[in-house]
Design an enzyme around this catalytic site. Structure first.
Site, short mmCIF file in Angstrom:
data_model
loop_
_atom_site.label_atom_id
_atom_site.label_comp_id
_atom_site.label_asym_id
_atom_site.label_seq_id
_atom_site.Cartn_x
_atom_site.Cartn_y
_atom_site.Cartn_z
N GLU A 95 -7.36 -6.29 -9.78
CA GLU A 95 -8.28 -5.58 -8.89
C GLU A 95 -8.68 -4.25 -9.51
O GLU A 95 -8.26 -3.93 -10.62
CB GLU A 95 -7.68 -5.38 -7.50
N LYS B 292 0.86 -1.19 0.00
CA LYS B 292 0.00 0.00 0.00
C LYS B 292 0.89 1.24 0.00
O LYS B 292 1.16 1.84 1.04
CB LYS B 292 -0.93 0.00 1.20
#
Length: 217
Positions: free
Chosen positions: A138, A102
């Site tokens: 995703e 992230k």
């Protein structure tokens, strides 16, 4: 954060430091928590290189901070189903990259595709793998799940996909309710043949998908 920091060659706070910082931030901003059903208090821990350096190397000093802000629904559609576009030209990550971390490396590459999709009226973009260009990875901001009868499938987190806590929660809840959950490669054709599609993410929560556009259809 510890896993991501290690991949990015950054020191990270201890587990106790992290939890204490999040608790203090939440308590200090509790007056900003929206009423039930009106939103949530979004809490974001952040680790940045702040030491003086110009060369291509890890920073000599880092800053760890936590901020909070009240938010409503992530998508402008609110709780209405999303309208998604399958991207074939741009890719989020490549094998061996930092797709499972992230960090800004996970978001900067998708801005071009996302802005183009939004200008055409789409809610978000579904990205395909950069090797075969046929398997789901995703969305810009969340994980994707495909439901077919009693089976729920989602792409595996083998370095290219963020292993988010909301994704993990969705898998656990589905299994508790008797669904078979598979983490595996999912081809575009299988997505389009699914009975239902939904997305999960920290800011997104759970979002239903109403339509998917692929190759103009």
């Amino acid at each position: 954060m510890q896993l991501g920091a290690d991949r990015m060659c950054m020191p990270s706070p201890s587990t106790d430091q992290f939890i204490d910082a999040v608790k203090q931030t939440a308590l200090a901003n509790r007056r900003w928590i929206p009423p039930p059903g009106k939103g949530s208090l979004y809490i974001r821990p952040l680790l940045i290189g702040s030491g003086p350096i110009l060369g291509l190397a890890p920073a000599p000093e880092y800053t760890f901070l936590v901020y909070a802000t009240p938010v409503g629904n992530y998508f402008k559609e609110g709780v209405s189903p999303l309208n998604l576009y399958i991207e074939e030209e741009f890719h989020r990550v490549t094998r061996g990259g930092a797709g499972g971390v992230k960090s800004i490396t996970n978001y900067a590459p998708v801005l071009k595709a996302l802005l183009q999709a939004k200008s055409r009226g789409f809610s978000d973009v579904i990205y395909l793998d950069s090797v075969h260009k046929k398997n789901l990875e995703e969305l810009t901001s969340c994980n994707i799940f495909v439901v077919k009868r009693n089976c729920i499938s989602t792409p595996p987190t083998h370095g290219n996909i963020l292993p988010g806590v909301t994704r993990k929660t969705a898998i656990e809840i589905a299994r508790d309710h008797g669904y078979q959950v598979e983490e595996r490669a999912i081809a575009v054709e299988e997505l389009l043949d699914g009975d239902e599609v939904f997305c999960t993410g920290t800011a997104v929560g759970f979002a239903a998908v109403g339509s998917i556009t692929y190759q103009g259809k």
